[in-house]
Design a protein around this motif. Structure first.
Motif, mmCIF file in Angstrom:
data_model
loop_
_atom_site.group_PDB
_atom_site.id
_atom_site.type_symbol
_atom_site.label_atom_id
_atom_site.label_comp_id
_atom_site.label_asym_id
_atom_site.label_seq_id
_atom_site.Cartn_x
_atom_site.Cartn_y
_atom_site.Cartn_z
ATOM 1 N N THR A 56 0.844 -1.191 0.000
ATOM 2 C CA THR A 56 0.000 0.000 0.000
ATOM 3 C C THR A 56 0.885 1.249 0.000
ATOM 4 O O THR A 56 2.000 1.227 0.540
ATOM 5 N N LYS A 59 1.222 6.134 4.122
ATOM 6 C CA LYS A 59 0.105 6.916 4.659
ATOM 7 C C LYS A 59 0.174 6.885 6.175
ATOM 8 O O LYS A 59 0.620 5.896 6.766
ATOM 9 N N TYR A 62 -5.010 6.153 10.810
ATOM 10 C CA TYR A 62 -6.117 6.899 11.378
ATOM 11 C C TYR A 62 -5.889 7.079 12.874
ATOM 12 O O TYR A 62 -5.267 6.238 13.535
ATOM 13 N N SER A 71 -11.371 1.021 8.672
ATOM 14 C CA SER A 71 -10.223 0.124 8.561
ATOM 15 C C SER A 71 -9.300 0.610 7.448
ATOM 16 O O SER A 71 -9.765 1.087 6.414
ATOM 17 N N ASP A 72 -8.003 0.476 7.675
ATOM 18 C CA ASP A 72 -7.036 0.916 6.667
ATOM 19 C C ASP A 72 -5.786 0.057 6.763
ATOM 20 O O ASP A 72 -4.769 0.460 7.335
ATOM 21 N N HIS A 103 -10.667 4.241 -4.378
ATOM 22 C CA HIS A 103 -11.030 4.404 -2.968
ATOM 23 C C HIS A 103 -10.936 5.858 -2.517
ATOM 24 O O HIS A 103 -10.252 6.692 -3.124
ATOM 25 N N GLY A 105 -10.570 8.567 1.146
ATOM 26 C CA GLY A 105 -9.647 8.719 2.262
ATOM 27 C C GLY A 105 -8.956 10.062 2.282
ATOM 28 O O GLY A 105 -7.828 10.174 2.767
ATOM 29 N N ARG A 109 -5.287 8.741 2.928
ATOM 30 C CA ARG A 109 -5.416 7.417 3.529
ATOM 31 C C ARG A 109 -6.210 6.516 2.599
ATOM 32 O O ARG A 109 -6.694 6.928 1.565
ATOM 33 N N GLY A 110 -6.353 5.257 3.012
ATOM 34 C CA GLY A 110 -7.115 4.302 2.235
ATOM 35 C C GLY A 110 -6.245 3.453 1.319
ATOM 36 O O GLY A 110 -5.072 3.747 1.094
ATOM 37 N N SER A 111 -6.835 2.375 0.808
ATOM 38 C CA SER A 111 -6.156 1.507 -0.155
ATOM 39 C C SER A 111 -7.179 0.585 -0.785
ATOM 40 O O SER A 111 -8.328 0.485 -0.327
ATOM 41 N N VAL A 114 -8.841 -2.558 1.545
ATOM 42 C CA VAL A 114 -9.850 -2.484 2.602
ATOM 43 C C VAL A 114 -10.889 -3.586 2.370
ATOM 44 O O VAL A 114 -11.448 -3.683 1.274
#
Length: 518
Positions: A56, A59, A62, A71-72, A103, A105, A109-111, A114
């Motif tokens: 990923t 980042k 959270y 969730s990340d 996605h 975020g 963030r994010g990927s 998830v």
């Protein structure tokens, strides 16, 4: 085993669906490629194993307050420009509709990993689902004098081109690609639809809780300059490329700690760069004729703002602040006093936090999405997600609809936001609507016209309401004031002077660290 332009990949069958994870669509963006546009990956010999999610992008995590809901997952490694494919029928010639998921975020963030975004249900129902990783934060959206802007958006374009060139081998139809994304993913899709380089690559698009927009370049530049000041380096891509990744992430989180959709602040965003994004995406789509042949579906959740306000107790703080919070919302939205007065009249039972939250939601999402739909009647479909989470105070908050769209309510990560008891029949209806739109462009309700039809999911039986937000949105037409210009006495870092009301609200909110770091 399936062949791609760069080598063969070996996936897995899982419950009758073929899954390929971690396929590189571009080279690792590190070393001399850091802060540069994506380049093709190096070809490989033999069959590359595609059984696990790839790395990923870097980042920050959270905060604890938000991690209880979102969730990340993190997968370490440099080869982070990768994608995943779920398909019911691998092999050329099947010509199945394709959905490419981008996605959200906040672009930080994010990927694609998830679990809520698992593509098994779409593949089970005859759609090839592709989910994409792209660079985030300063590495993806920093604005520098010595590097092209919008690197993360360029990653998404590279992935889209890979899908167009490669998806036939996985059973997909390159002429029936639907771009779909939520929040920052939807904003990204708006920019891609308007990008000249992406014309002809997309047949349909779904924008969930995110409008086409471009951030002010100075707002993004301030993030970079403040990071450079803390790091004691020049505000250049060359200097940032020499900084340790973990230190860069910590600094990014510290500088962005006061940013939020409610109070604003410096943040990363897509900017007009004269190249990939030649003009404001909203203007290109509503006035310039961009993506004229692309069908659109767009919408929002009823209580978007509650995910921004509930973690960390910001909801209660706004209620206590009363008039000060309303003044801050007016400054944030460049609105005159008529707007909050109108909301009070329409919703006399609502507390201050709800008024502020709905004002900001309408300003950021519903007003621009209405404008987009008005400019594209007959080919645009609009929805509202209204089912409230069973968790306290969340209501129908931002991102709650995702577990229903993907029909992944059975995974623990969906229950973190929805709680227990999410109705499967609602997931069947929403997932079915997305399937129909991806397959043939008609999700099953009336296309947008002067009657403003909105498909409402989760408020009793699914139904179409006409103009359910028209009264609120009409308040903005005549009462919005232009943004403040930057005075000659602006701070040395280039940030414009905020109104007294907004500075006051930021101070008096006393945002807890958990909220600031989100």
């Amino acid at each position: 085993m399936v062949s791609t332009p760069y080598g063969a990949v070996r996936g897995r069958y899982e419950s009758g669906v073929a899954v390929f994870r971690g396929i590189p669509y571009a080279a690792p963006p590190y070393g001399p490629r850091r802060f540069r546009p994506p380049e093709p990956p190096e070809p490989w010999d033999g069959a590359r194993d595609a059984g696990a999610f790839g790395p990923t992008p870097p980042k920050p995590p959270y905060s604890e307050a938000f991690a209880q809901y979102l969730s990340d997952p993190v997968v370490p490694g440099d080869d982070c420009l990768n994608l995943n494919v779920w398909t019911p029928e691998p092999g050329p010639g099947a010509r199945l509709p394709v959905m490419v998921w981008v996605h959200g975020g906040a672009l930080t963030r994010g990927s694609s990993g998830v679990p809520v975004y698992d593509g098994r249900s779409f593949a089970r129902d005859g759609v090839v689902l592709v989910s994409v990783n792209y660079r985030l934060g300063v590495e993806g959206y920093g604005y520098f004098p010595d590097a092209p802007a919008n690197a993360g958006l360029r990653d998404q374009l590279a992935a889209l081109k890979w899908v167009h060139d490669s998806i036939d081998a996985f059973g997909g139809d390159p002429d029936r690609i639907t771009l779909c994304g939520q929040s920052a993913g939807a904003i990204s899709i708006g920019a891609l639809l308007a990008a000249p380089q992406a014309q002809g690559l997309v047949r349909r698009a779904v924008l969930q809780s995110g409008p086409p927009e471009a951030a002010e370049r100075d707002k993004v530049r301030r993030m970079v300059r403040r990071m450079a000041t803390r790091l004691k380096i020049p505000a250049t891509a060359a200097a940032f490329a020499e900084v340790d990744r973990e230190l860069l992430l910590r600094t990014q989180a510290e500088v962005g700690r006061l940013s939020s959709p409610v109070v604003g602040g410096p943040a990363f965003g897509i900017v007009v760069d004269g190249d990939l994004v030649p003009r404001d995406p909203m203007a290109a789509l509503t006035e310039g004729g961009a993506a004229a042949g692309v069908d659109l579906m767009t919408g929002w959740t009823r209580d978007e703002y509650r995910l921004w306000l509930v973690p960390g107790g910001l909801l209660e703080r706004l209620d206590r602040l009363g008039a000060v919070a309303l003044a801050g919302a007016m400054a944030r939205c460049h609105a005159g006093a008529e707007v909050p007065r109108g909301y009070r009249a329409l919703h006399p039972e609502a507390g201050t936090a709800e008024i502020v939250g709905q004002m900001v939601t309408d300003h950021l999402l519903r007003v621009p999405l209405h404008r987009l739909a008005d400019a594209r009647p007959g080919s645009t479909y609009v929805y509202e997600f209204a089912w409230p989470s069973s968790l306290p105070d969340l209501g129908a908050c931002h991102a709650l609809e995702l577990g229903f769209v993907f029909d992944t309510g059975d995974v623990p990560e969906s229950r973190k936001l929805a709680g227990e008891g999410a109705p499967q029949e609602l997931a069947d209806e929403m997932h079915g609507a997305w399937l129909r739109f991806v397959a043939d462009g008609d999700p099953g309700w009336q296309a947008w016209d002067d009657s403003h039809p909105v498909r409402v999911f989760g408020d009793g039986d699914t139904h179409t309401a006409h103009g359910p937000r028209d009264a609120e949105l009409a308040l903005w037409a005549a009462a919005v004031t232009p943004p403040e210009s930057t005075p000659a006495s602006a701070p040395a870092d280039g940030s414009p002077t905020r109104s007294t009301e907004l500075r006051s609200v930021v101070r008096r909110l006393r945002l807890p660290g958990a909220v600031r770091r989100h």
